[in-house]
Design a protein around this motif. Structure first.
Motif, PDB file in Angstrom:
ATOM      1  N   LEU A  76      -5.982  -5.220  -8.338  1.00  0.00           N
ATOM      2  CA  LEU A  76      -5.489  -3.882  -8.655  1.00  0.00           C
ATOM      3  C   LEU A  76      -6.178  -3.412  -9.923  1.00  0.00           C
TER       4      LEU A  76
ATOM      5  N   GLU B 234      -0.235  -7.796   4.486  1.00  0.00           N
ATOM      6  CA  GLU B 234       1.028  -7.832   3.773  1.00  0.00           C
ATOM      7  C   GLU B 234       1.002  -8.965   2.739  1.00  0.00           C
TER       8      GLU B 234
ATOM      9  N   VAL C 105       0.832  -1.208   0.000  1.00  0.00           N
ATOM     10  CA  VAL C 105       0.000   0.000   0.000  1.00  0.00           C
ATOM     11  C   VAL C 105       0.864   1.254   0.000  1.00  0.00           C
ATOM     12  N   GLU C 106       1.875   1.307   0.879  1.00  0.00           N
ATOM     13  CA  GLU C 106       2.732   2.496   0.953  1.00  0.00           C
ATOM     14  C   GLU C 106       3.490   2.726  -0.357  1.00  0.00           C
TER      15      GLU C 106
ATOM     16  N   THR D 245       3.924  -8.461  -4.327  1.00  0.00           N
ATOM     17  CA  THR D 245       4.091  -7.011  -4.220  1.00  0.00           C
ATOM     18  C   THR D 245       4.886  -6.456  -5.399  1.00  0.00           C
TER      19      THR D 245
ATOM     20  N   GLU E 216      -7.492   1.590  -7.756  1.00  0.00           N
ATOM     21  CA  GLU E 216      -8.202   0.875  -6.703  1.00  0.00           C
ATOM     22  C   GLU E 216      -7.433  -0.408  -6.351  1.00  0.00           C
ATOM     23  N   LEU E 217      -7.210  -0.572  -5.044  1.00  0.00           N
ATOM     24  CA  LEU E 217      -6.573  -1.788  -4.546  1.00  0.00           C
ATOM     25  C   LEU E 217      -7.551  -2.456  -3.592  1.00  0.00           C
ATOM     26  N   THR E 218      -7.992  -3.673  -3.951  1.00  0.00           N
ATOM     27  CA  THR E 218      -9.035  -4.358  -3.189  1.00  0.00           C
ATOM     28  C   THR E 218      -8.501  -5.663  -2.621  1.00  0.00           C
TER      29      THR E 218
ATOM     30  N   VAL F 211      -6.578  -4.745   4.819  1.00  0.00           N
ATOM     31  CA  VAL F 211      -5.214  -4.663   4.288  1.00  0.00           C
ATOM     32  C   VAL F 211      -4.323  -5.697   4.977  1.00  0.00           C
TER      33      VAL F 211
ATOM     34  N   LEU G 208      -5.462   6.930  -5.098  1.00  0.00           N
ATOM     35  CA  LEU G 208      -5.515   5.543  -4.669  1.00  0.00           C
ATOM     36  C   LEU G 208      -6.638   5.327  -3.664  1.00  0.00           C
TER      37      LEU G 208
ATOM     38  N   THR H 276       1.066   3.893  -3.021  1.00  0.00           N
ATOM     39  CA  THR H 276       0.684   5.293  -2.762  1.00  0.00           C
ATOM     40  C   THR H 276       1.759   6.257  -3.244  1.00  0.00           C
TER      41      THR H 276
ATOM     42  N   VAL I 296      -8.204   2.186  -1.277  1.00  0.00           N
ATOM     43  CA  VAL I 296      -7.951   0.849  -0.756  1.00  0.00           C
ATOM     44  C   VAL I 296      -9.201   0.357  -0.041  1.00  0.00           C
TER      45      VAL I 296
END
Length: 409
Positions: free
Chosen positions: A348, A306, A282-283, A312, A338-340, A304, A298, A286, A300
């Protein structure tokens, strides 16, 4: 436990004879830890000791018979060193059969000495060279033949040798069979180790090729489009120099400079991703979206978590390619990312609206979408891309990558 009977504990390991059963034929090649020179030393020792102790020997009468039998026994014993693939199985059976007959005859003909050693050594070699059923049968014949010669006093013989000694001459066949089995086990282990080593080499080579393909995709994602655009702008500036239109020349070089800056930025992301074993998805996403000039683009959803490093890295490369394509083909268009996170997958989705500024004509390599699909396929996922046909982003373009979640329970 160390065997001291005169058996073929140091036989060489020749390749199997044509048509022989691989389960019962000693495999080819030397076995580690065994020196074939020891076999020659034992064989020669038996021959030398026999020559010094077996009596009578001469060129007439009983001495001539003993001499001929001694030579035959010596030849049968020394023939043990001949590799199996050079002697057909039937010849081996005939040779060993004649050998034990000659050994029994030497026991009966000689008046003294170590003639019985030839029978012991040949019996041991019978257990090594022949299949167990044939070896046991021939060893039993050896015992009966030698015991019969001594019991019935067939020939002058050595009066100090009891007939029960003849019964023991076939015993070394057991050690020969054990030696044969041990050799087969060692060879099987070595063969399995070699197969495992070949498999490991093939796996390592596959891993290297996979890594090369991944690096090639990264290089393409970072440089291919940008370098093509830079080259096009520089060619345009060169053509405009002849017209004297300095304003358009400056505009073309400015665009080339912009593409160079974009390439450097994307290269930094790639080098960072290649060096890191685990990036926070996510970081990192972003920061990538913000650096592309679309802050707060972005969104989310879901819980969330890892993701594995490979997931990744590939999702970031897919996002990088999609953002680069959006900036090139739809300049000025609004971008949404969008990250789901769901229980079964990570999705993604990158969507851009139609361009609001003039699109610079140019052609890509056509490898961008292929590379994205290859990345997703490596993770068991998929990538779809196509125009947006409805909603506020109608007329734009959307890239969607779905990666299944393979977390360990």
């Amino acid at each position: 436990m160390r065997y001291v009977l005169p058996v073929s504990a140091t036989e060489s390991t020749p390749p199997p004879a044509p048509g022989a059963d691989p389960r019962t034929t000693p495999p080819s090649g030397p076995v580690p830890g065994r020196d074939p020179r020891v076999q020659w030393g034992l064989n020669l020792a038996v021959v030398v000791v026999g020559a010094l102790t077996i009596r009578p020997m001469g060129f007439s009468g009983q001495g001539l018979a003993v001499t001929v039998l001694f030579v035959l026994n010596s030849a049968a014993l020394l023939a043990r060193a001949v590799p199996e693939h050079r002697i057909p199985p039937r010849v081996v059976l005939g040779w060993l059969t004649l050998g034990i007959v000659a050994a029994a005859a030497l026991i009966g003909a000689s008046g003294s000495g170590t003639s019985y050693l030839f029978a012991y050594f040949l019996a041991g070699h019978i257990g090594y060279r022949l299949e167990p059923r044939w070896a046991l049968a021939l060893a039993a014949a050896t015992s009966l033949l030698c015991a019969g010669v001594l019991h019935f006093h067939l020939g002058p013989g050595d009066p100090d040798l009891p007939w029960t000694l003849g019964l023991t001459t076939g015993a070394p066949v057991v050690v020969g069979i054990l030696n044969r089995t041990q050799r087969q086990a060692v060879r099987s282990a070595l063969s399995a180790a070699e197969s495992a080593e070949r498999a490991a080499r093939a796996e390592a080579r596959t891993a290297v090729l996979t890594e090369r393909a991944r690096i090639a995709r990264d290089v393409h994602d970072v440089l291919a489009h940008s370098l093509a655009g830079i080259n096009m702008q520089l060619e345009l500036a060169d053509a405009l120099l002849d017209t004297g239109d300095l304003a358009k020349v400056r505009e073309a070089t400015t665009k080339a400079h912009g593409l160079v800056k974009e390439s450097l930025k994307q290269a930094q992301w790639t080098v960072h991703a290649l060096r890191e074993d685990a990036l926070p998805l996510v970081e990192s996403l972003t920061a990538m979206v913000e650096s592309s000039g679309h802050p707060d683009a972005l969104t989310v959803t879901g819980t969330v978590r890892e993701a594995p490093p490979q997931v990744t890295q590939n999702l970031l490369r897919i996002a990088q390619e999609a953002l680069t394509n959006a900036a090139r083909h739809a300049p000025g268009g609004k971008i949404g990312v969008e990250l789901t996170f769901t229980a079964a997958s990570i999705t993604l989705r990158i969507r851009n609206r139609p361009a609001t500024r003039a699109v610079t004509p140019g052609t890509g390599s056509g490898m961008g979408l292929i590379g994205m699909r290859e990345r997703a396929a490596l993770l068991g996922g998929s990538v779809s891309a196509g125009p947006v046909t409805e909603g506020p982003d109608q007329g734009g373009w959307q890239v969607e990558a779905v990666i299944p979640d393979e977390r360990d329970e």
